[in-house]
Design an enzyme around this catalytic site. Sequence first.
Site, PDB file in Angstrom:
ATOM      1  CB  THR A 154      17.529 -36.286 -20.147  1.00 21.49           C
ATOM      2  OG1 THR A 154      18.925 -36.468 -20.163  1.00 21.49           O
ATOM      3  CG2 THR A 154      16.839 -37.568 -19.755  1.00 21.49           C
ATOM      4  CB  CYS A 200      21.553 -36.471 -15.033  1.00 22.28           C
ATOM      5  SG  CYS A 200      21.973 -35.530 -16.484  1.00 22.28           S
TER       6      CYS A 200
HETATM    7  C1  UDX Z   1      25.531 -38.962 -15.046  1.00 24.92           C
HETATM    8  C2  UDX Z   1      25.719 -40.230 -15.885  1.00 24.92           C
HETATM    9  O1  UDX Z   1      26.875 -40.936 -15.400  1.00 24.92           O
HETATM   10  C3  UDX Z   1      25.879 -39.884 -17.356  1.00 24.92           C
HETATM   11  O2  UDX Z   1      25.950 -41.064 -18.131  1.00 24.92           O
HETATM   12  C4  UDX Z   1      24.675 -39.046 -17.792  1.00 24.92           C
HETATM   13  O3  UDX Z   1      24.844 -38.643 -19.126  1.00 24.92           O
HETATM   14  C5  UDX Z   1      24.528 -37.831 -16.917  1.00 24.92           C
HETATM   15  O4  UDX Z   1      24.434 -38.217 -15.542  1.00 24.92           O
HETATM   16  P1  UDX Z   1      27.149 -37.081 -14.088  1.00 24.92           P
HETATM   17  O5  UDX Z   1      25.965 -36.695 -13.274  1.00 24.92           O
HETATM   18  O6  UDX Z   1      27.844 -36.028 -14.865  1.00 24.92           O
HETATM   19  O7  UDX Z   1      26.740 -38.207 -15.140  1.00 24.92           O
HETATM   20  O8  UDX Z   1      28.258 -37.758 -13.136  1.00 24.92           O
HETATM   21  P2  UDX Z   1      28.431 -39.220 -12.476  1.00 24.92           P
HETATM   22  O9  UDX Z   1      29.832 -39.601 -12.626  1.00 24.92           O
HETATM   23  O10 UDX Z   1      27.421 -40.171 -12.968  1.00 24.92           O
HETATM   24  O11 UDX Z   1      28.171 -38.931 -10.921  1.00 24.92           O
HETATM   25  C6  UDX Z   1      26.899 -38.579 -10.413  1.00 24.92           C
HETATM   26  C7  UDX Z   1      26.951 -38.490  -8.903  1.00 24.92           C
HETATM   27  O12 UDX Z   1      27.124 -39.777  -8.305  1.00 24.92           O
HETATM   28  C8  UDX Z   1      28.098 -37.640  -8.355  1.00 24.92           C
HETATM   29  O13 UDX Z   1      27.655 -36.856  -7.288  1.00 24.92           O
HETATM   30  C9  UDX Z   1      29.119 -38.656  -7.889  1.00 24.92           C
HETATM   31  O14 UDX Z   1      29.974 -38.170  -6.890  1.00 24.92           O
HETATM   32  C10 UDX Z   1      28.195 -39.747  -7.358  1.00 24.92           C
HETATM   33  N1  UDX Z   1      28.830 -41.063  -7.316  1.00 24.92           N
HETATM   34  C11 UDX Z   1      29.271 -41.668  -8.457  1.00 24.92           C
HETATM   35  C12 UDX Z   1      28.954 -41.741  -6.081  1.00 24.92           C
HETATM   36  O15 UDX Z   1      28.545 -41.220  -5.039  1.00 24.92           O
HETATM   37  N2  UDX Z   1      29.511 -42.989  -6.070  1.00 24.92           N
HETATM   38  C13 UDX Z   1      29.969 -43.611  -7.202  1.00 24.92           C
HETATM   39  O16 UDX Z   1      30.456 -44.751  -7.105  1.00 24.92           O
HETATM   40  C14 UDX Z   1      29.839 -42.926  -8.436  1.00 24.92           C
END
Ligand code: UDX
EC number: 1.1.1.22
Length: 498
Positions: A128, A272
């Site tokens: 990114t 991210c």
């Molecule tokens: C994210 C994006 O989803 C992905 O498309 C991008 O390429 C990179 O960033 P990632 O950071 O790997 O992916 O995981 P993600 O599943 O998005 O979770 C991010 C954070 O949000 C985690 O800490 C997760 O626990 C939290 N989360 C997610 C919540 O607190 N509640 C939710 O409902 C979903």
Amino acid sequence: MVKICCIGAGYVGGPTMAVIALKCPDIQVVVVDINVPRITAWNSDQLPIYEPGLDDVVKQCRGKNLFFSNDVEKHVCEADIVFVSVNTPTKTRGLGAGKAADLTYWESAARMIADVSKSDKIVVEKSTVPVKTAEAIEKILTHNSKGINFQILSNPEFLAEGTAIDDLFKPDRVLIGGRETPGGQKAIQALKAVYAHWVPEANIITTNLWSAELSKLAANAFLAQRISSVNAMSALCEATGANVTEVSYAVGKDTRIGPKFLNASVGFGGSCFQKDILNLVYICECNGLPEVAEYWKQVIKINDYQKSRFVNRVVASMFNTVSNKKIAILGFAFKKDTGDTRETPAIDVCKGLLGDKACVSIYDPQVTEDQIQRDLTLNKFDWDHPLHLQPMSPTAKKQVTCVWDAYEATKDAHAVCILTEWDEFKTLDYKRIYDNMQKPAFIFDGRNVVDIEKLREIGFIVYSIGKPLDACGLRTCLLLPKHLGISQFYSLILTIFG
Ligand code: UDX
Ligand code: ADP
């Protein structure tokens, strides 16, 4: 045979290239990195990252059409398509510090590509980057090109850690941005042909360069915003007696909103979301849009608020002091099914508790003690700048222990904080845990994974994000006479739970 080289063997480069190699047996894929131990691990049975399904994919193609190497220059020189998947941390000093992306790694990769290339290449931005990075990279490449033709494409990765292999096998969409020139369009088609090996054409979107770059930042900002929205609601639920899970379910049933990504939590983490929003904020400010910048900043502010709210809740519930109390931390990774700890809320929560002189005992099935100790000593943003590592102070180290078992972590503890939603935390023997804890025994569930009623029956005092507070447990724990007047009882609850 088309040759692909990917610079950067991290969480994005490694899994993405492994899946390309698996799905495209006619393409040779080499992943290169300057980090020697990382490449050694990719070539071993102990891969450097934990990702469900990844081992299997790597085993099927490593040594056939998938290779990992430290010989960066040789493989870049031989490639037709060069993916750049290096780290783009937030700047820690100078102009835009704390917000702008640090493109040092990207720039040095681009200069190296220009130096070693002897044939035309398509250079693909995978990490990114801020909008208009491609333009800067293009300048570096074309000013040093010795007559070689470079086409720059933006192909942001949307995989999420923990589900990376599934996300790569069945992506919602593949996005390819390129110049609107004949050369740019030809390059787009060449990259499209790679993905078309397994992704339906309708799911491959092509745009101009800047739209592709901005779409990645926008997608992450929207996702993070959903979590901050539900987390903001969780605070209101606690204050009013509503249940955030019921609210999320009801809200998500609206097909315009949808049910995914509405789980209240102790806060979002990962490499991210925060980085990309800060980057977006910086771009807005640079483009004279302070109101838009302020809007997106709020998503991060609520996330920080949620983490400090959690720490305050722990301290306030435990009679306003955690000094010298043992607190078990279950889960340190930023989400389940990954060993990644970048920007994990566990860091801020542990630092908050340590600041109040608690002793924390940490268990995570995938995170090593070394990693945890390092994370708890680093300053914000330093995690992605490996050169800034400092040793932990001996006093702080004594307050932190890392164990390889949830029962060991919780033994003699005053409280348990669940900070990652690992499946195994749902099926722990909580009666056994309760019996071995100090009383009153508190559980603070930052991921809403435990069965609150069952735990209250055992005798725990349970706090779960966005759920009605624990009146019965409190009554028991304080050994209050059952005839305590309701108004006295509520004023006591207010004093303790704020
Ligand atoms: C994210 C994006 O989803 C992905 O498309 C991008 O390429 C990179 O960033 P990632 O950071 O790997 O992916 O995981 P993600 O599943 O998005 O979770 C991010 C954070 O949000 C985690 O800490 C997760 O626990 C939290 N989360 C997610 C919540 O607190 N509640 C939710 O409902 C979903
Ligand atoms: P991501 O999560 O985006 O994949 P990582 O930090 O996990 O990010 O991976 C980025 C990788 O890029 C690191 O392993 C780092 O060593 C590598 N890297 C950075 N700069 C260069 C470079 N100039 N040449 C080769 N590899 C690089």
